[in-house]
Motif scaffolding. Structure first.
Motif, PDB file in Angstrom:
ATOM      1  N   TYR A  98      -4.025   1.041  14.063  1.00  0.00           N
ATOM      2  CA  TYR A  98      -3.234   2.249  14.306  1.00  0.00           C
ATOM      3  C   TYR A  98      -2.249   2.505  13.163  1.00  0.00           C
ATOM      4  O   TYR A  98      -2.112   3.635  12.684  1.00  0.00           O
ATOM      5  N   ALA A  99      -1.550   1.445  12.727  1.00  0.00           N
ATOM      6  CA  ALA A  99      -0.601   1.605  11.617  1.00  0.00           C
ATOM      7  C   ALA A  99      -1.323   2.036  10.351  1.00  0.00           C
ATOM      8  O   ALA A  99      -0.807   2.863   9.584  1.00  0.00           O
ATOM      9  N   TRP A 100      -2.501   1.517  10.135  1.00  0.00           N
ATOM     10  CA  TRP A 100      -3.300   1.896   8.974  1.00  0.00           C
ATOM     11  C   TRP A 100      -3.724   3.361   9.083  1.00  0.00           C
ATOM     12  O   TRP A 100      -3.678   4.113   8.118  1.00  0.00           O
ATOM     13  N   LYS A 101      -4.130   3.770  10.290  1.00  0.00           N
ATOM     14  CA  LYS A 101      -4.614   5.143  10.510  1.00  0.00           C
ATOM     15  C   LYS A 101      -3.501   6.168  10.281  1.00  0.00           C
ATOM     16  O   LYS A 101      -3.734   7.230   9.695  1.00  0.00           O
ATOM     17  N   VAL A 102      -2.297   5.894  10.765  1.00  0.00           N
ATOM     18  CA  VAL A 102      -1.214   6.867  10.638  1.00  0.00           C
ATOM     19  C   VAL A 102      -0.554   6.805   9.257  1.00  0.00           C
ATOM     20  O   VAL A 102       0.327   7.605   8.973  1.00  0.00           O
ATOM     21  N   GLY A 103      -0.972   5.864   8.404  1.00  0.00           N
ATOM     22  CA  GLY A 103      -0.462   5.803   7.044  1.00  0.00           C
ATOM     23  C   GLY A 103       0.809   5.011   6.866  1.00  0.00           C
ATOM     24  O   GLY A 103       1.497   5.188   5.865  1.00  0.00           O
ATOM     25  N   ALA A 104       1.135   4.146   7.806  1.00  0.00           N
ATOM     26  CA  ALA A 104       2.360   3.352   7.692  1.00  0.00           C
ATOM     27  C   ALA A 104       2.262   2.309   6.590  1.00  0.00           C
ATOM     28  O   ALA A 104       3.279   1.819   6.116  1.00  0.00           O
ATOM     29  N   LEU A 105       1.044   1.978   6.154  1.00  0.00           N
ATOM     30  CA  LEU A 105       0.874   0.954   5.129  1.00  0.00           C
ATOM     31  C   LEU A 105       0.755   1.543   3.726  1.00  0.00           C
ATOM     32  O   LEU A 105       0.709   0.805   2.755  1.00  0.00           O
ATOM     33  N   GLU A 106       0.719   2.856   3.621  1.00  0.00           N
ATOM     34  CA  GLU A 106       0.583   3.498   2.318  1.00  0.00           C
ATOM     35  C   GLU A 106       1.950   3.806   1.729  1.00  0.00           C
ATOM     36  O   GLU A 106       2.868   4.199   2.438  1.00  0.00           O
ATOM     37  N   TRP A 107       2.057   3.585   0.438  1.00  0.00           N
ATOM     38  CA  TRP A 107       3.323   3.806  -0.266  1.00  0.00           C
ATOM     39  C   TRP A 107       3.091   4.855  -1.335  1.00  0.00           C
ATOM     40  O   TRP A 107       2.171   4.763  -2.122  1.00  0.00           O
TER      41      TRP A 107
END
Length: 124
Positions: A114-123
């Motif tokens: 879920y965190a990956w899907k919503v972009g929480a891991l992208e900088w």
């Protein structure tokens, strides 16, 4: 009553740990003092990991992604902290313990997806 000499190995271990910790903290500080590298410069005062200047108005706004990354780090750090005692006691807990840990890891995998899907891991 437990014989206090049984705790001697633990006390020795703690003493060695405290001594090594103190050595790793204070030895670099002493070497820096002796070599003259302790003098602050503008570059030493610049922001390094936090991403915003350290000496500014404390009420200034900054990006919430710092909190997201910190929360995700804490979650997966706690996962690792739960895996060690589980692995050690797996022979005592048996299949119910294994199934419970797989459910726990599954929940964490869903949270990571879920965190990956919503972009929480992208900088950016």
């Amino acid at each position: 009553m437990v014989d206090l000499l049984e705790y001697l190995p633990i006390l020795i271990f703690l003493g060695v740990a405290v001594a090594l910790s103190a050595l790793f903290v204070f030895l670099p500080m002493g070497v820096a003092r002796l070599t003259g590298t302790h003098e602050p410069t503008a570059e030493k005062y610049s922001e390094y990991e936090c991403g915003f200047p350290a000496f500014e108005d404390p009420r200034s706004q900054f990006d919430v992604r710092f909190y997201l990354v910190a929360i995700l780090f804490i979650i997966f750090d706690l996962e690792a902290a739960f895996l060690f005692p589980w692995a050690v006691s797996l022979d005592l807990t048996g299949w119910p313990g294994w199934i419970t840990m797989m459910v726990f890891l599954g929940e964490l995998a869903i949270g990571l997806a879920y965190a990956w899907k919503v972009g929480a891991l992208e900088w950016e």
